[in-house]
Design a protein around this motif. Structure first.
Motif, mmCIF file in Angstrom:
data_model
loop_
_atom_site.group_PDB
_atom_site.id
_atom_site.type_symbol
_atom_site.label_atom_id
_atom_site.label_comp_id
_atom_site.label_asym_id
_atom_site.label_seq_id
_atom_site.Cartn_x
_atom_site.Cartn_y
_atom_site.Cartn_z
ATOM 1 N N LYS A 56 0.827 -1.209 0.000
ATOM 2 C CA LYS A 56 0.000 0.000 0.000
ATOM 3 C C LYS A 56 0.860 1.257 0.000
ATOM 4 O O LYS A 56 0.601 2.207 -0.748
ATOM 5 C CB LYS A 56 -0.926 -0.008 1.227
ATOM 6 N N THR A 57 1.899 1.283 0.824
ATOM 7 C CA THR A 57 2.797 2.443 0.862
ATOM 8 C C THR A 57 3.456 2.670 -0.487
ATOM 9 O O THR A 57 3.534 3.802 -0.977
ATOM 10 C CB THR A 57 3.871 2.246 1.955
ATOM 11 N N ALA A 58 3.939 1.601 -1.107
ATOM 12 C CA ALA A 58 4.584 1.730 -2.421
ATOM 13 C C ALA A 58 3.617 2.268 -3.455
ATOM 14 O O ALA A 58 3.978 3.118 -4.291
ATOM 15 C CB ALA A 58 5.142 0.377 -2.864
ATOM 16 N N ASN A 59 2.366 1.800 -3.430
ATOM 17 C CA ASN A 59 1.364 2.258 -4.396
ATOM 18 C C ASN A 59 1.033 3.737 -4.196
ATOM 19 O O ASN A 59 0.833 4.478 -5.175
ATOM 20 C CB ASN A 59 0.093 1.423 -4.266
ATOM 21 N N ILE A 60 0.974 4.168 -2.942
ATOM 22 C CA ILE A 60 0.673 5.577 -2.664
ATOM 23 C C ILE A 60 1.833 6.472 -3.092
ATOM 24 O O ILE A 60 1.639 7.497 -3.767
ATOM 25 C CB ILE A 60 0.360 5.770 -1.164
ATOM 26 N N LEU A 61 3.048 6.106 -2.714
ATOM 27 C CA LEU A 61 4.223 6.919 -3.051
ATOM 28 C C LEU A 61 4.434 7.008 -4.555
ATOM 29 O O LEU A 61 4.978 8.003 -5.057
ATOM 30 C CB LEU A 61 5.466 6.340 -2.379
ATOM 31 N N ASP A 62 4.005 5.989 -5.278
ATOM 32 C CA ASP A 62 4.134 5.988 -6.733
ATOM 33 C C ASP A 62 3.321 7.106 -7.379
ATOM 34 O O ASP A 62 3.590 7.506 -8.514
ATOM 35 C CB ASP A 62 3.687 4.633 -7.280
ATOM 36 N N LYS A 63 2.361 7.637 -6.650
ATOM 37 C CA LYS A 63 1.484 8.693 -7.161
ATOM 38 C C LYS A 63 1.860 10.072 -6.618
ATOM 39 O O LYS A 63 1.090 11.016 -6.735
ATOM 40 C CB LYS A 63 0.031 8.358 -6.817
ATOM 41 N N ALA A 112 -4.157 9.949 12.512
ATOM 42 C CA ALA A 112 -3.048 9.992 11.556
ATOM 43 C C ALA A 112 -3.555 9.837 10.131
ATOM 44 O O ALA A 112 -3.049 10.479 9.198
ATOM 45 C CB ALA A 112 -2.039 8.889 11.884
ATOM 46 N N PHE A 113 -4.572 9.014 9.959
ATOM 47 C CA PHE A 113 -5.194 8.812 8.647
ATOM 48 C C PHE A 113 -5.797 10.131 8.142
ATOM 49 O O PHE A 113 -5.573 10.548 7.001
ATOM 50 C CB PHE A 113 -6.285 7.745 8.776
ATOM 51 N N ALA A 114 -6.568 10.783 9.008
ATOM 52 C CA ALA A 114 -7.219 12.044 8.632
ATOM 53 C C ALA A 114 -6.189 13.126 8.313
ATOM 54 O O ALA A 114 -6.384 13.932 7.395
ATOM 55 C CB ALA A 114 -8.139 12.503 9.768
ATOM 56 N N LEU A 115 -5.083 13.157 9.052
ATOM 57 C CA LEU A 115 -4.040 14.162 8.807
ATOM 58 C C LEU A 115 -3.410 13.956 7.432
ATOM 59 O O LEU A 115 -3.137 14.920 6.713
ATOM 60 C CB LEU A 115 -2.979 14.079 9.900
ATOM 61 N N PHE A 116 -3.171 12.705 7.062
ATOM 62 C CA PHE A 116 -2.588 12.436 5.732
ATOM 63 C C PHE A 116 -3.542 12.909 4.642
ATOM 64 O O PHE A 116 -3.122 13.563 3.673
ATOM 65 C CB PHE A 116 -2.314 10.930 5.573
ATOM 66 N N VAL A 117 -4.815 12.588 4.797
ATOM 67 C CA VAL A 117 -5.813 13.006 3.799
ATOM 68 C C VAL A 117 -5.867 14.520 3.694
ATOM 69 O O VAL A 117 -5.853 15.088 2.595
ATOM 70 C CB VAL A 117 -7.201 12.432 4.166
ATOM 71 N N GLU A 118 -5.916 15.196 4.818
ATOM 72 C CA GLU A 118 -6.001 16.659 4.833
ATOM 73 C C GLU A 118 -4.751 17.302 4.225
ATOM 74 O O GLU A 118 -4.834 18.322 3.528
ATOM 75 C CB GLU A 118 -6.195 17.144 6.270
ATOM 76 N N THR A 119 -3.607 16.703 4.457
ATOM 77 C CA THR A 119 -2.339 17.272 3.993
ATOM 78 C C THR A 119 -2.169 17.161 2.473
ATOM 79 O O THR A 119 -1.675 18.095 1.823
ATOM 80 C CB THR A 119 -1.157 16.565 4.683
ATOM 81 N N PHE A 120 -2.590 16.058 1.878
ATOM 82 C CA PHE A 120 -2.254 15.785 0.482
ATOM 83 C C PHE A 120 -3.446 15.725 -0.465
ATOM 84 O O PHE A 120 -3.261 15.606 -1.674
ATOM 85 C CB PHE A 120 -1.483 14.456 0.383
ATOM 86 N N GLU A 121 -4.673 15.817 0.038
ATOM 87 C CA GLU A 121 -5.843 15.626 -0.818
ATOM 88 C C GLU A 121 -5.941 16.641 -1.946
ATOM 89 O O GLU A 121 -6.285 16.297 -3.083
ATOM 90 C CB GLU A 121 -7.115 15.671 0.037
ATOM 91 N N ALA A 122 -5.609 17.887 -1.665
ATOM 92 C CA ALA A 122 -5.781 18.938 -2.668
ATOM 93 C C ALA A 122 -4.834 18.770 -3.855
ATOM 94 O O ALA A 122 -5.243 18.873 -5.018
ATOM 95 C CB ALA A 122 -5.581 20.313 -2.028
ATOM 96 N N LYS A 123 -3.562 18.493 -3.596
ATOM 97 C CA LYS A 123 -2.565 18.426 -4.659
ATOM 98 C C LYS A 123 -2.364 17.015 -5.223
ATOM 99 O O LYS A 123 -1.969 16.862 -6.383
ATOM 100 C CB LYS A 123 -1.225 18.971 -4.165
ATOM 101 N N TYR A 124 -2.613 16.012 -4.406
ATOM 102 C CA TYR A 124 -2.335 14.635 -4.849
ATOM 103 C C TYR A 124 -3.540 13.739 -4.569
ATOM 104 O O TYR A 124 -3.476 12.810 -3.747
ATOM 105 C CB TYR A 124 -1.076 14.101 -4.159
ATOM 106 N N PRO A 125 -4.648 14.017 -5.246
ATOM 107 C CA PRO A 125 -5.889 13.268 -4.986
ATOM 108 C C PRO A 125 -5.777 11.771 -5.295
ATOM 109 O O PRO A 125 -6.417 10.963 -4.633
ATOM 110 C CB PRO A 125 -6.908 13.952 -5.897
ATOM 111 N N LEU A 153 -5.178 5.477 -0.760
ATOM 112 C CA LEU A 153 -5.212 5.159 0.663
ATOM 113 C C LEU A 153 -6.636 4.939 1.140
ATOM 114 O O LEU A 153 -6.927 3.962 1.843
ATOM 115 C CB LEU A 153 -4.564 6.296 1.463
ATOM 116 N N VAL A 154 -7.549 5.830 0.746
ATOM 117 C CA VAL A 154 -8.901 5.832 1.281
ATOM 118 C C VAL A 154 -9.734 4.650 0.786
ATOM 119 O O VAL A 154 -10.573 4.123 1.521
ATOM 120 C CB VAL A 154 -9.608 7.162 0.922
ATOM 121 N N LYS A 155 -9.504 4.200 -0.438
ATOM 122 C CA LYS A 155 -10.412 3.226 -1.050
ATOM 123 C C LYS A 155 -10.489 1.899 -0.295
ATOM 124 O O LYS A 155 -11.497 1.197 -0.389
ATOM 125 C CB LYS A 155 -10.002 2.960 -2.494
ATOM 126 N N ASP A 156 -9.466 1.557 0.442
ATOM 127 C CA ASP A 156 -9.486 0.288 1.157
ATOM 128 C C ASP A 156 -9.930 0.408 2.613
ATOM 129 O O ASP A 156 -9.956 -0.585 3.332
ATOM 130 C CB ASP A 156 -8.090 -0.362 1.117
#
Length: 339
Positions: A272-279, A307-320, A326-329
């Motif tokens: 999961k981490t590798a798939n997220i970082l790839d984007k 921690a989950f919510a912080l990641f979403v809030e930090t990157f959602e705008a620029k890296y949807p 991350l969110v789909k699972d």
């Protein structure tokens, strides 16, 4: 929400680690057996050479000091038998045994970097031992006589048969890890039809990691994984593991729901981490990876959710796309580290 009882210590364990240890151990055993057979053949070939008192001129004489050989799966220690050859050649020089498999100054095996792991495992699963051994020792290994190959093949086949058919009736695994591992080699199969090595690993109630089964198959095929799980179930693994972990793209999940419906599912955070970082751009990988670790290493569900919510809030705008990955699972009935 209740406390998450899944031990996160196991989440970072990858089947490749155990597989590498297996390969290294197998390589060491193969080398040792091949050299023993080569020495035995040399001594037998010169059994008739005797001195005036009838004593054999070519005999074993202990062992040489152990040395390490660099292989495609790391350093492998080997210890070669010492041969005392007291024959004299036509030039009046003492004759000496020299291994064609393990030359005196060899420190690195040939043709290994990408080929040996795939062919070695192919040797395990198909019995193509000659091909695997040639990959391990190099195509120019002249010490591989037909007799040597036959002895090695028979020995390994018996060992593999015993291991792959061993009873699992007394086994109880709390965790399962599943993965399909590709190696960087291209043979006759096109990329969209490539077989890989299917690996099933478990953790006992005592926390001991064990390799349960390996076989060839197709990573995304439910049929391939069903066949593997049916095999281990028929060998006695009837108690459903508590949690199974793997990549979301595996055909493993469909097979697991059919054969072990009581087992909870959890996506592998390594994949999961590798798939997220790839984007995401590489400049953010260190920061993003650290924030993802805060999720799966959290002590409670509540802390993980924050921690989950912080990641979403930090990157959602620029890296949807990264956030979506991350969110789909998280939703649904799939058990996650974070809730």
């Amino acid at each position: 929400m209740e406390q998450d009882t899944v031990n996160t210590e196991y989440l970072s364990i990858r089947p490749q680690d155990v597989l590498t240890d297996l390969l290294r151990q197998g390589a060491q055993e193969m080398l040792a057996t091949a050299i023993e057979n080569e020495v035995a053949e040399y001594i037998e070939r010169h059994a008739a050479a005797c001195d005036s008192q009838g004593r054999r001129l070519v005999v074993r004489n202990g062992r040489l000091p152990a040395r390490e050989i660099q292989t495609g799966v790391g350093l492998v220690e080997v210890q070669q038998p010492r041969v005392n050859d007291r024959r004299i050649n036509a030039q009046g020089e003492r004759m000496r045994f020299s291994s064609a498999i393990l030359p005196p100054y060899l420190r690195r095996t040939q043709s290994l970097d990408e080929l040996i792991p795939w062919l070695y495992l192919r040797g395990i699963s198909t019995g193509d031992f000659n091909e695997a051994l040639q990959a391990l020792l190099g195509p120019q290994a002249k010490g591989l006589s037909a007799t040597n190959i036959v002895r090695l093949k028979e020995s390994w086949q018996q060992e593999w048969k015993s291991w792959s058919r061993r009873s699992l009736a007394e086994k109880v695994y709390v965790y399962l890890w599943a993965d399909g591992i590709y190696f960087n080699i291209r043979l006759e199969e096109p990329d969209n039809n490539r077989q890989c090595i299917l690996v099933l690993m478990g953790a006992t109630l005592e926390g001991r990691k064990e390799l349960i089964a390996i076989t060839e198959g197709y990573r995304e095929s439910a049929d391939s994984w069903r066949e593997l799980l049916l095999e281990v179930k028929q060998r006695g693994l009837t108690t459903s593991p508590k949690v199974a972990t793997g990549d979301g793209a595996l055909g493993f999940w469909a097979a697991l729901r059919e054969l072990y419906p009581q087992t909870r599912e959890q996506r592998c955070w390594v994949h999961k981490t590798a798939n997220i970082l790839d984007k995401m751009p590489k400049s953010l990988h260190t920061k993003a990876k650290a924030m993802l670790q805060e999720i799966w290493m959290a002590a409670t569900r509540q802390e993980a959710s924050k921690a989950f919510a912080l990641f979403v809030e930090t990157f959602e705008a620029k890296y949807p796309k990264a956030v979506e990955c991350l969110v789909k699972d998280r939703e649904g009935d799939i058990v996650k580290c974070c809730g």
